[in-house]
Design an enzyme around this catalytic site. Structure first.
Site, mmCIF file in Angstrom:
data_model
loop_
_atom_site.group_PDB
_atom_site.id
_atom_site.type_symbol
_atom_site.label_atom_id
_atom_site.label_comp_id
_atom_site.label_asym_id
_atom_site.label_seq_id
_atom_site.Cartn_x
_atom_site.Cartn_y
_atom_site.Cartn_z
ATOM 1 N N LYS A 77 0.835 -1.218 0.000
ATOM 2 C CA LYS A 77 0.000 0.000 0.000
ATOM 3 C C LYS A 77 0.863 1.258 0.000
ATOM 4 C CE LYS A 77 -2.009 -0.845 3.992
ATOM 5 N NZ LYS A 77 -1.257 -2.031 4.428
ATOM 6 N N ARG A 119 -8.421 0.970 10.185
ATOM 7 C CA ARG A 119 -7.927 -0.393 10.438
ATOM 8 C C ARG A 119 -8.910 -1.196 11.283
ATOM 9 N NH1 ARG A 119 -2.109 0.695 9.698
ATOM 10 N NH2 ARG A 119 -0.863 -1.164 9.962
ATOM 11 N N ARG A 138 12.136 -5.987 4.361
ATOM 12 C CA ARG A 138 11.914 -4.576 4.006
ATOM 13 C C ARG A 138 12.940 -3.660 4.673
ATOM 14 N NH1 ARG A 138 6.001 -2.120 4.816
ATOM 15 N NH2 ARG A 138 6.330 -2.524 7.017
ATOM 16 N N ARG A 178 12.481 -1.526 10.174
ATOM 17 C CA ARG A 178 11.537 -1.182 11.240
ATOM 18 C C ARG A 178 11.557 -2.273 12.300
ATOM 19 N NH1 ARG A 178 5.940 0.291 8.306
ATOM 20 N NH2 ARG A 178 5.195 -0.765 10.151
ATOM 21 N N ARG A 207 1.308 -8.872 13.724
ATOM 22 C CA ARG A 207 0.577 -7.824 12.984
ATOM 23 C C ARG A 207 -0.389 -8.447 11.981
ATOM 24 N NH1 ARG A 207 5.393 -5.016 10.673
ATOM 25 N NH2 ARG A 207 3.986 -3.602 9.599
HETATM 26 P P1 AMP Z 1 2.028 0.724 9.297
HETATM 27 O O1 AMP Z 1 3.162 1.625 8.970
HETATM 28 O O2 AMP Z 1 0.762 1.063 8.560
HETATM 29 O O3 AMP Z 1 2.373 -0.738 9.206
HETATM 30 O O4 AMP Z 1 1.686 0.992 10.847
HETATM 31 C C1 AMP Z 1 2.645 0.773 11.862
HETATM 32 C C2 AMP Z 1 1.983 0.724 13.208
HETATM 33 O O5 AMP Z 1 1.354 1.984 13.499
HETATM 34 C C3 AMP Z 1 0.856 -0.300 13.364
HETATM 35 O O6 AMP Z 1 1.344 -1.597 13.639
HETATM 36 C C4 AMP Z 1 0.085 0.303 14.525
HETATM 37 O O7 AMP Z 1 0.749 0.096 15.754
HETATM 38 C C5 AMP Z 1 0.141 1.785 14.218
HETATM 39 N N1 AMP Z 1 -0.977 2.201 13.355
HETATM 40 C C6 AMP Z 1 -0.900 2.680 12.082
HETATM 41 N N2 AMP Z 1 -2.113 2.959 11.599
HETATM 42 C C7 AMP Z 1 -2.996 2.659 12.581
HETATM 43 C C8 AMP Z 1 -4.396 2.698 12.679
HETATM 44 N N3 AMP Z 1 -5.171 3.106 11.668
HETATM 45 N N4 AMP Z 1 -4.959 2.312 13.858
HETATM 46 C C9 AMP Z 1 -4.215 1.892 14.879
HETATM 47 N N5 AMP Z 1 -2.893 1.806 14.848
HETATM 48 C C10 AMP Z 1 -2.266 2.183 13.706
#
Ligand code: AMP
Length: 217
Positions: free
Chosen positions: A17, A92, A131, A164, A175
Protein backbone atom coordinates in the site's frame (compact mmCIF):
# COMPACT_ATOMS: atom_id res chain seq x y z
CA UNK A 1 -6.01 11.28 -15.19
CA UNK A 2 -7.91 9.35 -12.55
CA UNK A 3 -11.60 9.86 -11.75
CA UNK A 4 -11.51 8.87 -8.08
CA UNK A 5 -9.24 11.01 -5.91
CA UNK A 6 -10.40 10.55 -2.29
CA UNK A 7 -9.09 7.09 -1.56
CA UNK A 8 -8.57 4.42 1.07
CA UNK A 9 -5.88 1.77 0.56
CA UNK A 10 -6.83 -1.39 2.42
CA UNK A 11 -4.73 -4.51 2.88
CA UNK A 12 -2.44 -6.42 5.20
CA UNK A 13 0.97 -5.12 6.25
CA UNK A 14 3.44 -5.84 3.45
CA UNK A 15 0.80 -5.74 0.70
CA UNK A 16 2.50 -2.72 -0.92
CA UNK A 17 0.00 0.00 0.00
CA UNK A 18 2.72 2.47 0.99
CA UNK A 19 4.82 1.87 -2.10
CA UNK A 20 1.94 2.32 -4.55
CA UNK A 21 0.55 5.25 -2.54
CA UNK A 22 3.91 7.02 -2.90
CA UNK A 23 3.94 6.40 -6.66
CA UNK A 24 0.31 7.47 -7.15
CA UNK A 25 0.49 10.58 -4.95
CA UNK A 26 3.59 11.78 -6.71
CA UNK A 27 2.08 11.35 -10.15
CA UNK A 28 -1.44 12.60 -9.37
CA UNK A 29 -0.52 15.25 -6.78
CA UNK A 30 -2.57 13.68 -4.00
CA UNK A 31 -1.81 13.91 -0.28
CA UNK A 32 -0.33 10.66 1.07
CA UNK A 33 -1.68 10.10 4.57
CA UNK A 34 0.12 7.12 6.10
CA UNK A 35 -0.96 6.80 9.73
CA UNK A 36 2.05 4.55 10.40
CA UNK A 37 4.45 7.23 9.10
CA UNK A 38 2.71 9.98 11.09
CA UNK A 39 2.83 7.91 14.28
CA UNK A 40 6.51 6.99 13.81
CA UNK A 41 7.26 10.72 13.36
CA UNK A 42 5.33 11.65 16.50
CA UNK A 43 7.27 8.98 18.42
CA UNK A 44 10.60 10.22 17.03
CA UNK A 45 9.72 13.80 18.04
CA UNK A 46 8.61 12.74 21.53
CA UNK A 47 5.22 14.49 21.28
CA UNK A 48 2.30 13.70 23.62
CA UNK A 49 0.67 11.62 20.92
CA UNK A 50 3.99 9.87 20.26
CA UNK A 51 4.32 8.96 23.93
CA UNK A 52 0.80 7.55 23.99
CA UNK A 53 1.32 5.57 20.76
CA UNK A 54 4.83 4.24 21.37
CA UNK A 55 4.11 0.95 23.14
CA UNK A 56 1.39 -0.03 20.65
CA UNK A 57 3.51 0.70 17.58
CA UNK A 58 6.58 -1.07 18.96
CA UNK A 59 4.65 -4.22 19.82
CA UNK A 60 2.68 -4.24 16.56
CA UNK A 61 -0.63 -3.60 18.33
CA UNK A 62 -3.21 -1.04 17.23
CA UNK A 63 -3.16 2.49 18.65
CA UNK A 64 -6.61 3.32 20.18
CA UNK A 65 -9.22 4.28 17.58
CA UNK A 66 -10.03 7.74 18.95
CA UNK A 67 -6.36 8.83 18.94
CA UNK A 68 -5.80 7.83 15.30
CA UNK A 69 -9.18 9.11 14.10
CA UNK A 70 -8.49 12.48 15.69
CA UNK A 71 -5.05 12.60 14.10
CA UNK A 72 -6.47 11.79 10.64
CA UNK A 73 -9.33 14.29 11.08
CA UNK A 74 -6.77 17.08 11.62
CA UNK A 75 -4.60 15.94 8.73
CA UNK A 76 -7.56 15.94 6.31
CA UNK A 77 -8.09 19.65 6.96
CA UNK A 78 -4.67 20.52 5.56
CA UNK A 79 -4.54 22.30 2.23
CA UNK A 80 -2.79 19.57 0.27
CA UNK A 81 -5.85 17.29 0.73
CA UNK A 82 -8.04 19.57 -1.38
CA UNK A 83 -6.80 17.92 -4.56
CA UNK A 84 -7.47 14.43 -3.18
CA UNK A 85 -5.82 12.06 -0.70
CA UNK A 86 -4.82 8.47 -0.09
CA UNK A 87 -5.48 7.08 3.36
CA UNK A 88 -2.79 4.41 3.76
CA UNK A 89 -3.24 2.21 6.85
CA UNK A 90 -6.42 3.91 8.04
CA UNK A 91 -9.12 2.85 8.84
CA UNK A 92 -7.93 -0.39 10.44
CA UNK A 93 -11.07 -1.29 12.39
CA UNK A 94 -14.79 -1.03 11.64
CA UNK A 95 -15.04 1.53 14.44
CA UNK A 96 -12.33 3.66 12.75
CA UNK A 97 -14.28 3.45 9.48
CA UNK A 98 -17.39 4.74 11.25
CA UNK A 99 -15.37 7.55 12.87
CA UNK A 100 -13.89 8.43 9.46
CA UNK A 101 -17.33 8.70 7.94
CA UNK A 102 -18.36 11.16 10.67
CA UNK A 103 -15.24 13.27 10.14
CA UNK A 104 -15.80 13.34 6.39
CA UNK A 105 -19.43 14.41 6.72
CA UNK A 106 -18.28 17.31 8.93
CA UNK A 107 -15.77 18.54 6.36
CA UNK A 108 -18.01 17.89 3.35
CA UNK A 109 -15.93 15.15 1.70
CA UNK A 110 -16.49 11.50 0.92
CA UNK A 111 -14.46 8.43 0.07
CA UNK A 112 -14.74 7.71 -3.66
CA UNK A 113 -12.93 4.37 -3.81
CA UNK A 114 -11.42 1.78 -1.48
CA UNK A 115 -8.66 -0.28 -3.08
CA UNK A 116 -8.10 -3.68 -1.51
CA UNK A 117 -4.55 -5.02 -1.97
CA UNK A 118 -4.86 -8.82 -2.04
CA UNK A 119 -1.80 -11.01 -1.32
CA UNK A 120 -1.04 -14.35 0.34
CA UNK A 121 0.45 -14.48 3.84
CA UNK A 122 3.65 -16.30 2.93
CA UNK A 123 4.57 -13.50 0.53
CA UNK A 124 3.55 -10.82 3.06
CA UNK A 125 5.91 -12.26 5.69
CA UNK A 126 8.71 -12.50 3.15
CA UNK A 127 8.19 -8.88 2.11
CA UNK A 128 7.91 -7.52 5.66
CA UNK A 129 10.99 -9.22 7.05
CA UNK A 130 13.14 -8.18 4.05
CA UNK A 131 11.91 -4.58 4.01
CA UNK A 132 14.29 -1.64 4.47
CA UNK A 133 13.38 2.04 4.63
CA UNK A 134 15.19 5.30 4.05
CA UNK A 135 15.59 7.35 7.23
CA UNK A 136 15.04 10.54 5.27
CA UNK A 137 12.55 10.03 2.41
CA UNK A 138 10.79 6.88 3.69
CA UNK A 139 11.24 5.08 0.36
CA UNK A 140 10.80 1.33 0.72
CA UNK A 141 13.37 -1.17 -0.51
CA UNK A 142 13.41 -4.92 -0.16
CA UNK A 143 16.52 -7.05 0.05
CA UNK A 144 14.80 -9.81 -1.98
CA UNK A 145 12.40 -8.10 -4.39
CA UNK A 146 13.73 -4.57 -4.91
CA UNK A 147 17.19 -4.15 -3.40
CA UNK A 148 18.91 -0.75 -3.40
CA UNK A 149 21.72 -0.28 -5.93
CA UNK A 150 24.24 0.04 -3.10
CA UNK A 151 23.67 -2.31 -0.18
CA UNK A 152 22.01 -0.57 2.80
CA UNK A 153 21.91 2.87 1.11
CA UNK A 154 18.91 4.79 -0.33
CA UNK A 155 19.08 5.18 -4.14
CA UNK A 156 17.49 8.65 -3.92
CA UNK A 157 19.14 10.26 -0.87
CA UNK A 158 22.34 8.29 -0.38
CA UNK A 159 21.27 7.90 3.26
CA UNK A 160 21.49 4.73 5.34
CA UNK A 161 18.49 2.38 5.25
CA UNK A 162 16.99 0.82 8.38
CA UNK A 163 14.69 -2.05 9.30
CA UNK A 164 11.54 -1.18 11.24
CA UNK A 165 11.63 -2.92 14.63
CA UNK A 166 8.07 -4.18 14.04
CA UNK A 167 9.22 -5.93 10.83
CA UNK A 168 10.95 -8.66 12.89
CA UNK A 169 9.51 -12.11 12.10
CA UNK A 170 7.69 -12.45 15.42
CA UNK A 171 6.09 -8.99 15.37
CA UNK A 172 5.25 -9.25 11.66
CA UNK A 173 3.34 -12.47 12.41
CA UNK A 174 1.48 -10.75 15.26
CA UNK A 175 0.58 -7.82 12.98
CA UNK A 176 -0.88 -10.20 10.40
CA UNK A 177 -2.98 -11.91 13.10
CA UNK A 178 -4.29 -8.51 14.21
CA UNK A 179 -5.01 -7.62 10.60
CA UNK A 180 -7.05 -10.80 10.09
CA UNK A 181 -9.17 -10.19 13.17
CA UNK A 182 -9.54 -6.40 13.28
CA UNK A 183 -9.00 -5.06 9.76
CA UNK A 184 -10.12 -7.80 7.34
CA UNK A 185 -13.83 -7.18 8.23
CA UNK A 186 -13.45 -3.85 6.39
CA UNK A 187 -13.41 -5.76 3.09
CA UNK A 188 -17.11 -6.79 3.31
CA UNK A 189 -17.86 -3.44 5.03
CA UNK A 190 -16.73 -1.42 2.00
CA UNK A 191 -18.01 -4.00 -0.49
CA UNK A 192 -21.49 -3.47 0.91
CA UNK A 193 -21.08 0.25 0.33
CA UNK A 194 -20.11 -0.45 -3.29
CA UNK A 195 -16.76 1.28 -2.86
CA UNK A 196 -14.39 -1.69 -3.09
CA UNK A 197 -12.03 -2.56 -5.94
CA UNK A 198 -9.52 -5.40 -5.64
CA UNK A 199 -6.01 -5.45 -7.10
CA UNK A 200 -3.55 -8.32 -7.23
CA UNK A 201 -0.86 -7.19 -4.78
CA UNK A 202 1.31 -10.24 -5.38
CA UNK A 203 2.70 -8.65 -8.54
CA UNK A 204 5.70 -6.35 -8.66
CA UNK A 205 5.02 -2.63 -8.21
CA UNK A 206 5.67 -2.07 -11.93
CA UNK A 207 2.87 -4.52 -12.78
CA UNK A 208 0.36 -3.61 -10.07
CA UNK A 209 0.60 0.18 -10.60
CA UNK A 210 -1.18 0.07 -14.03
CA UNK A 211 -3.85 -2.15 -12.41
CA UNK A 212 -4.31 0.51 -9.73
CA UNK A 213 -4.66 3.29 -12.29
CA UNK A 214 -7.24 1.19 -14.16
CA UNK A 215 -9.49 0.74 -11.12
CA UNK A 216 -9.28 4.47 -10.30
CA UNK A 217 -10.05 5.66 -13.83
P1 AMP B 1 2.03 0.72 9.30
O1 AMP B 1 3.16 1.63 8.97
O2 AMP B 1 0.76 1.06 8.56
O3 AMP B 1 2.37 -0.74 9.21
O4 AMP B 1 1.69 0.99 10.85
C1 AMP B 1 2.65 0.77 11.86
C2 AMP B 1 1.98 0.72 13.21
O5 AMP B 1 1.35 1.98 13.50
C3 AMP B 1 0.86 -0.30 13.36
O6 AMP B 1 1.34 -1.60 13.64
C4 AMP B 1 0.08 0.30 14.52
O7 AMP B 1 0.75 0.10 15.75
C5 AMP B 1 0.14 1.79 14.22
N1 AMP B 1 -0.98 2.20 13.35
C6 AMP B 1 -0.90 2.68 12.08
N2 AMP B 1 -2.11 2.96 11.60
C7 AMP B 1 -3.00 2.66 12.58
C8 AMP B 1 -4.40 2.70 12.68
N3 AMP B 1 -5.17 3.11 11.67
N4 AMP B 1 -4.96 2.31 13.86
C9 AMP B 1 -4.22 1.89 14.88
N5 AMP B 1 -2.89 1.81 14.85
C10 AMP B 1 -2.27 2.18 13.71
Amino acid sequence: MIKNRNLVFLGAPGAGKGTLAQMLCQEMKLAHISTGDILRNEIKNGTDLGKKANSYVTSGGLVPDDLVADMVGKRLLEKDCQNGFVLDGFPRTVNQADLLEKVLVKIGKKIEKVVYFEANEELLIKRLTARLLCKKCNTNFNTIFSPPIKKGICDKCGIELYQRPDDSLETAKDRLKIYNVQTAPLVPYYKKKNLLSVINAELSKEKSYPELIKVLS
